[in-house]
Each structure stands twice: as C-alpha cells, then as structure tokens.
Design a protein around this motif. Structure first.
Motif, PDB file in Angstrom:
ATOM      1  N   ARG A 113       0.822  -1.216   0.000  1.00 18.78           N
ATOM      2  CA  ARG A 113       0.000   0.000   0.000  1.00 18.78           C
ATOM      3  C   ARG A 113       0.854   1.263   0.000  1.00 18.78           C
ATOM      4  NH1 ARG A 113      -2.970   3.740   2.714  1.00 18.78           N
ATOM      5  NH2 ARG A 113      -5.151   3.930   2.056  1.00 18.78           N
ATOM      6  N   GLU A 114       1.937   1.262   0.747  1.00 16.81           N
ATOM      7  CA  GLU A 114       2.803   2.445   0.801  1.00 16.81           C
ATOM      8  C   GLU A 114       3.442   2.726  -0.556  1.00 16.81           C
ATOM      9  OE1 GLU A 114       6.690   4.106   3.293  1.00 16.81           O
ATOM     10  OE2 GLU A 114       5.793   2.176   3.782  1.00 16.81           O
ATOM     11  N   ALA A 115       3.912   1.658  -1.211  1.00 12.07           N
ATOM     12  CA  ALA A 115       4.503   1.837  -2.530  1.00 12.07           C
ATOM     13  C   ALA A 115       3.462   2.328  -3.533  1.00 12.07           C
ATOM     14  CB  ALA A 115       5.115   0.523  -3.005  1.00 12.07           C
ATOM     15  N   ALA A 116       2.256   1.764  -3.475  1.00 13.47           N
ATOM     16  CA  ALA A 116       1.196   2.175  -4.393  1.00 13.47           C
ATOM     17  C   ALA A 116       0.829   3.633  -4.204  1.00 13.47           C
ATOM     18  CB  ALA A 116      -0.036   1.292  -4.192  1.00 13.47           C
ATOM     19  N   ALA A 117       0.867   4.122  -2.960  1.00 12.76           N
ATOM     20  CA  ALA A 117       0.565   5.529  -2.709  1.00 12.76           C
ATOM     21  C   ALA A 117       1.586   6.433  -3.379  1.00 12.76           C
ATOM     22  CB  ALA A 117       0.534   5.785  -1.200  1.00 12.76           C
ATOM     23  N   GLY A 118       2.856   6.043  -3.318  1.00  7.12           N
ATOM     24  CA  GLY A 118       3.882   6.837  -3.981  1.00  7.12           C
ATOM     25  C   GLY A 118       3.731   6.842  -5.487  1.00  7.12           C
ATOM     26  N   VAL A 119       3.418   5.675  -6.050  1.00  8.40           N
ATOM     27  CA  VAL A 119       3.236   5.567  -7.498  1.00  8.40           C
ATOM     28  C   VAL A 119       2.043   6.393  -7.960  1.00  8.40           C
ATOM     29  CG1 VAL A 119       2.677   3.979  -9.369  1.00  8.40           C
ATOM     30  CG2 VAL A 119       4.350   3.319  -7.632  1.00  8.40           C
ATOM     31  N   ALA A 120       0.929   6.274  -7.259  1.00  8.35           N
ATOM     32  CA  ALA A 120      -0.278   7.006  -7.649  1.00  8.35           C
ATOM     33  C   ALA A 120      -0.053   8.511  -7.624  1.00  8.35           C
ATOM     34  CB  ALA A 120      -1.433   6.631  -6.722  1.00  8.35           C
ATOM     35  N   GLY A 121       0.802   8.968  -6.726  1.00  8.95           N
ATOM     36  CA  GLY A 121       1.047  10.400  -6.625  1.00  8.95           C
ATOM     37  C   GLY A 121       1.854  10.968  -7.776  1.00  8.95           C
ATOM     38  N   TRP A 122       2.694  10.134  -8.392  1.00  8.78           N
ATOM     39  CA  TRP A 122       3.596  10.642  -9.428  1.00  8.78           C
ATOM     40  C   TRP A 122       3.273  10.171 -10.833  1.00  8.78           C
ATOM     41  CZ3 TRP A 122       6.834  14.493  -8.664  1.00  8.78           C
ATOM     42  CH2 TRP A 122       7.273  14.763  -7.364  1.00  8.78           C
ATOM     43  N   LEU A 123       2.694   8.988 -10.969  1.00  9.75           N
ATOM     44  CA  LEU A 123       2.581   8.357 -12.277  1.00  9.75           C
ATOM     45  C   LEU A 123       1.802   9.203 -13.281  1.00  9.75           C
ATOM     46  CD1 LEU A 123       3.123   5.892 -14.058  1.00  9.75           C
ATOM     47  CD2 LEU A 123       1.048   4.857 -13.133  1.00  9.75           C
ATOM     48  N   PHE A 124       0.610   9.625 -12.907  1.00  6.45           N
ATOM     49  CA  PHE A 124      -0.231  10.354 -13.863  1.00  6.45           C
ATOM     50  C   PHE A 124       0.255  11.783 -14.070  1.00  6.45           C
ATOM     51  CE2 PHE A 124      -2.765   6.954 -12.024  1.00  6.45           C
ATOM     52  CZ  PHE A 124      -3.199   6.312 -13.175  1.00  6.45           C
ATOM     53  N   MET A 125       0.775  12.388 -13.004  1.00  5.95           N
ATOM     54  CA  MET A 125       1.310  13.741 -13.137  1.00  5.95           C
ATOM     55  C   MET A 125       2.467  13.786 -14.128  1.00  5.95           C
ATOM     56  SD  MET A 125       0.882  16.850 -12.187  1.00  5.95           S
ATOM     57  CE  MET A 125      -0.143  16.675 -10.711  1.00  5.95           C
ATOM     58  N   ALA A 126       3.265  12.715 -14.181  1.00  3.69           N
ATOM     59  CA  ALA A 126       4.422  12.694 -15.066  1.00  3.69           C
ATOM     60  C   ALA A 126       4.027  12.740 -16.539  1.00  3.69           C
ATOM     61  CB  ALA A 126       5.255  11.436 -14.789  1.00  3.69           C
ATOM     62  N   PHE A 127       2.795  12.319 -16.859  1.00  2.00           N
ATOM     63  CA  PHE A 127       2.377  12.271 -18.259  1.00  2.00           C
ATOM     64  C   PHE A 127       1.493  13.454 -18.667  1.00  2.00           C
ATOM     65  CE2 PHE A 127       3.795   7.991 -17.529  1.00  2.00           C
ATOM     66  CZ  PHE A 127       4.337   7.610 -18.753  1.00  2.00           C
ATOM     67  N   VAL A 128       1.204  14.343 -17.727  1.00  2.40           N
ATOM     68  CA  VAL A 128       0.400  15.526 -18.060  1.00  2.40           C
ATOM     69  C   VAL A 128       1.056  16.380 -19.141  1.00  2.40           C
ATOM     70  CG1 VAL A 128      -0.493  17.707 -17.153  1.00  2.40           C
ATOM     71  CG2 VAL A 128      -0.889  15.575 -15.900  1.00  2.40           C
ATOM     72  N   PRO A 129       2.401  16.608 -19.106  1.00  2.00           N
ATOM     73  CA  PRO A 129       3.010  17.394 -20.188  1.00  2.00           C
ATOM     74  C   PRO A 129       2.763  16.828 -21.577  1.00  2.00           C
ATOM     75  CG  PRO A 129       4.528  17.226 -18.351  1.00  2.00           C
ATOM     76  CD  PRO A 129       3.374  16.331 -18.033  1.00  2.00           C
ATOM     77  N   LEU A 130       2.723  15.511 -21.702  1.00  2.00           N
ATOM     78  CA  LEU A 130       2.403  14.917 -23.007  1.00  2.00           C
ATOM     79  C   LEU A 130       0.971  15.239 -23.417  1.00  2.00           C
ATOM     80  CD1 LEU A 130       4.060  11.370 -23.042  1.00  2.00           C
ATOM     81  CD2 LEU A 130       4.440  13.229 -24.667  1.00  2.00           C
ATOM     82  N   GLY A 131       0.051  15.275 -22.436  1.00  2.00           N
ATOM     83  CA  GLY A 131      -1.322  15.664 -22.733  1.00  2.00           C
ATOM     84  C   GLY A 131      -1.410  17.094 -23.225  1.00  2.00           C
ATOM     85  N   VAL A 132      -0.649  17.982 -22.604  1.00  2.00           N
ATOM     86  CA  VAL A 132      -0.610  19.376 -23.045  1.00  2.00           C
ATOM     87  C   VAL A 132      -0.051  19.465 -24.459  1.00  2.00           C
ATOM     88  CG1 VAL A 132       0.404  21.643 -22.604  1.00  2.00           C
ATOM     89  CG2 VAL A 132      -0.417  20.238 -20.687  1.00  2.00           C
ATOM     90  N   PHE A 133       0.997  18.692 -24.732  1.00  2.00           N
ATOM     91  CA  PHE A 133       1.600  18.691 -26.063  1.00  2.00           C
ATOM     92  C   PHE A 133       0.602  18.212 -27.113  1.00  2.00           C
ATOM     93  CE2 PHE A 133       4.690  16.910 -29.225  1.00  2.00           C
ATOM     94  CZ  PHE A 133       5.311  18.118 -29.546  1.00  2.00           C
ATOM     95  N   GLY A 134      -0.190  17.203 -26.772  1.00  2.00           N
ATOM     96  CA  GLY A 134      -1.216  16.733 -27.690  1.00  2.00           C
ATOM     97  C   GLY A 134      -2.251  17.802 -27.991  1.00  2.00           C
ATOM     98  N   CYS A 135      -2.609  18.594 -26.984  1.00  2.00           N
ATOM     99  CA  CYS A 135      -3.555  19.700 -27.197  1.00  2.00           C
ATOM    100  C   CYS A 135      -2.966  20.759 -28.118  1.00  2.00           C
ATOM    101  CB  CYS A 135      -3.944  20.322 -25.860  1.00  2.00           C
ATOM    102  SG  CYS A 135      -5.024  19.287 -24.853  1.00  2.00           S
ATOM    103  N   LEU A 136      -1.685  21.051 -27.949  1.00  2.00           N
ATOM    104  CA  LEU A 136      -1.030  22.024 -28.827  1.00  2.00           C
ATOM    105  C   LEU A 136      -1.040  21.544 -30.275  1.00  2.00           C
ATOM    106  CD1 LEU A 136       2.038  23.075 -26.625  1.00  2.00           C
ATOM    107  CD2 LEU A 136      -0.058  24.375 -27.049  1.00  2.00           C
TER     108      LEU A 136
END
Length: 438
Positions: free
Chosen positions: A398-421
C-alpha cells in the motif's frame, strides 16, 4: 474501392442496404469481430492484472510486459497490411469504402470497443473468481486461432488480394525499421526494471535515440515504410495529427496498465469494479464516436480540438482522483478521457488520410493504429520507469502504491498538453484551402 461501393452514397449518409448487397459490409463485420476479440482481450488483461501480479510477484515488470505485448501487435499489424490488407480495420475501410463515410465506419469500429468493455472485465473477473486468471488467456488463444483460420476464407477476395505497390508485388517487410523499434522499446523498458541513476539514464537515452533512428530508417526506405511523410512536421495537417496520435497514445495508456492495480492495492476496490471503471473509458469512446459521426465535415477540426481538451482533462484529473480514491471522480476522468478519443479520433483519422500525398493514402490509414501501438509501447515502458522509481521497485504494497499514484499520472500531463497544442495547430490550419473530401 469496389464498383458497388463507388455509388453507395451521395453524401456522408450510409446506404447500409447497398453495402450489404455488395458484400463489403459482411467483410467489414468480420474485421470488426477481430477487433472485438482483440479489444476484449485488452480489457480482460487490465482486469486480471492485480491477481496476476499478486500471484507472480512481478510488479516491477508490469510496464515491461505491456511494452513487449504492444511490440507484438505492431509487428503483426505491419505483416497484416502486407499479406491480407482487409485484415486490418483501418486499411479495409480505406480500401473498400468512400472517404465521406469513413467517420461512420470508424465510429462502428469504436463501438466494438464498447461491447468489449462489457465482456472483457466480466470474463476476467469470472475466470479469476471461479477458476484462475490463466483460463482467460486460454479462452483467447482458442478464439484467436479460430479467427485466423476463418480469415483465409472470409477475406479471400480480389480487393484483399490486390497488391498495394506498383509492379504487382506487395511492399517488402520493414525488417530494419522494426528491429530498431523493438530494440529501442526494450532499452526504455529495461531502464525501469532495476532503477539505478546512471544505468537507467543511459538506457533511456539510448532508447529515445533509437526511436529517432527508427523514424529516420523508415523514411529512408520508401518501398517498405510504415508512415507517410512529412510525419511530424507541424506545417502539414498530417504531421500535426500524427504528433497528436503519438502524444495521447503515450500519455493515456497509464490508466489501463496501472489503474486497476493501484485502485485494488490502495483502496481495496474489487477487481470487477476496477474492470468496469476501465470499461467506462471504452464505453464513452464508443458512444460519443457514434453520436459525433454525422457531424458536418467542415467542423471536423474544431471537434478534434474539443476531443483533445477532454482527453487532457481526464488525464490530469487522474493525478488527483486515483490517490484520493473517489470512485465517482475517477469514473468522470475515465469518461472524459475515453469520450475525448471518441469525439476526435474518427475525424482525426480522416484528416490524416485526406492530407496524405498522392499514393500514400493506404500507408496513412494503416499508420494511425501503428502509431497508436508505438505510443502504447513507449508509454508502457516509460510508465514502468516512473512507477518503479516512485515505489514499485520495492514490491507491491500500500505504501509503494501511494507513492506511485502520486507521481505516475502527473508525469504524463506534459504529453497531454503537447497533444492539445498539436490539435490547436490542426485547427489553425483550417483557414487554409481545404483538401477535397473524396
């Protein structure tokens, strides 16, 4: 295109009776059945992932395994496009049907994913609950073999056998380009298996360099290339559109790969529930693609921008909702992300093919799913790096999953912004002389 299909429509309305009489619709239904088998398999795998990882204790290899799976799909797709063109859904639409009804047919193909969204999670959950997750893979092995054998009969038509290249020969298989691609994805995936700053950085650099080399090798071999040109040039609607396909494919695969695993480990959500949250994305994709298919073609670029903004919003929302564990908000993000694809993908595909140079329309239609698969493979490999670096390298808890959930999706947000551009770039080109609709 068959003679019958040439007079099927006078506008973007489909004469289904004429399509059936010509035999083209029956073949399209068979191709759609293949898509159903593939899509059901994918949603099933996402559903049983927590049970698989729990039994095999290999959470560090989740990204790696999905990347290798996508490489197999890429190679199979490239082979299909050269052996039996009708076996590939996008290519069959491009070759058998007039361009002005492509959005409707692409919408039907998307609807298939909606059916799979129900069947995949249910099958995976039932197999896991009453038998074993291994049984689910056995069922799909049998189904795939039966489908392959049937295709030799159903798709044995003059249109499917017609060579795509001049000179009466099918294009050569792109061995050098695919070898470079496979090596590149493996290097990126390997960078995340055992995190070490120097080693992982070097492997990641070599993998990304290899990807650039892959696209270069593909462009230098015109007889066997997988992609039209100019591939990523934003001066062309095709280049902007392919950039959008690549960016969003890389950015959005994280939810399918790690979503059920995180929700089950962090919040104790049952496997079937996580499966249907994943399914909601496919359902939204299917429903909205059908609803939007008859939209005026002159609005296609605005529709693409709206879809891109929906995808990026859903992706960014996961960065908050997955750690929080709010099922209604997670469901909303899944609907936004899937619905965004459903809104823009049929029209995005049409823009890509309509913008292709003369003689490259078939390459362009096949390039869309190929680029998606490459995006999924690279995205899975990158997601493995982020997930293991932020906690999963120590194992599943559970502790490891909490760390992953906090960073995993945020790390790919810039790619989402790039797709919008990239989508905005497509829209900004709308004031230029429009390409003929077909």
């Amino acid at each position: 295109m068959t003679a019958a299909s040439g007079n099927k429509v006078a506008s973007n309305r489909v004469d289904w009776r004429a399509l059936w009489a010509s035999g083209d619709l029956a073949r399209f239904c068979f191709v759609s059945l293949g898509i159903l088998l593939h899509a059901t398999n994918e949603t099933m795998v996402a559903t049983v992932m927590p049970a698989m990882v729990g039994e095999l204790a290999g959470v560090q290899l989740v990204g790696w395994s999905l990347a290798i799976y996508e490489l197999g799909a890429i190679v199979a797709g490239a082979a299909a496009g050269r052996l039996v063109a009708g076996i590939a859904g996008f290519v069959s639409v491009e070759r058998l049907f007039p361009r002005n009804i492509w959005p409707q047919l692409f919408g039907i193909m998307s609807a298939i994913w909606g059916v799979a969204a129900f069947s995949g999670p249910m099958l995976g959950a039932l197999m896991t609950e009453f038998l074993s997750w291994r049984w689910a893979f056995g069922v799909f092995t049998f189904g795939g073999a039966a489908m392959a054998l049937a295709s030799f009969v159903v798709l044995d038509t003059p249109e499917a056998r017609k060579p795509q290249a001049s000179g009466g020969k099918a294009p050569p298989f792109p061995y050098p380009a695919l070898a470079v691609l496979a090596l590149s994805v493996v290097l990126i995936a390997a960078a995340g298996v055992d995190i070490a700053l120097l080693r992982s950085s070097l492997l990641l650099f070599l993998g990304v360099t290899g990807l650039a080399l892959f696209f270069r090798v593909d462009a230098l071999r015109p007889q066997s290339r997988l992609f039209p040109s100019p591939l990523f040039s934003w001066r062309s609607p095709l280049g902007s559109s392919m950039t959008m396909v690549a960016a969003f494919s890389m950015a959005t695969c994280t939810f399918t790969i790690y979503g059920p695993l995180l929700l089950t480990t962090l919040h104790g959500i049952p496997i079937l529930t996580t499966g249907y949250i994943i399914a909601a994305e496919s359902i939204a994709w299917s429903i909205l693609s059908i609803l939007i298919a008859n939209a005026p073609l002159e609005r296609e670029r605005l529709i693409i921008v709206v879809g891109a903004l929906m995808i990026a919003s859903g992706l960014a929302g996961f960065a908050y909702t997955i750690p929080a564990g709010s099922i209604p908000l997670i469901l909303l993000c899944a609907l936004l992300q899937g619905g965004g694809f459903g809104v823009c993908w049929p029209f995005l595909t049409r823009v890509i093919v309509a913008s292709a140079r003369d003689g490259e329309q078939t390459i362009a239609s096949a390039a869309v799913p190929t680029m998606q698969r490459i995006g999924y493979a690279v995205g899975a490999a990158l997601a493995g790096i982020v997930a293991n670096a932020s906690g999963f390298s120590e194992g599943l808890n559970r502790e490891a999953a909490a760390g992953v959930a906090g960073w995993l999706f945020m790390a790919f947000v810039p790619l989402g912004v790039f797709g919008c551009l990239a989508a905005l770039r497509i829209f900004s080109a709308a004031n230029r002389p429009r390409l003929a609709a077909g």
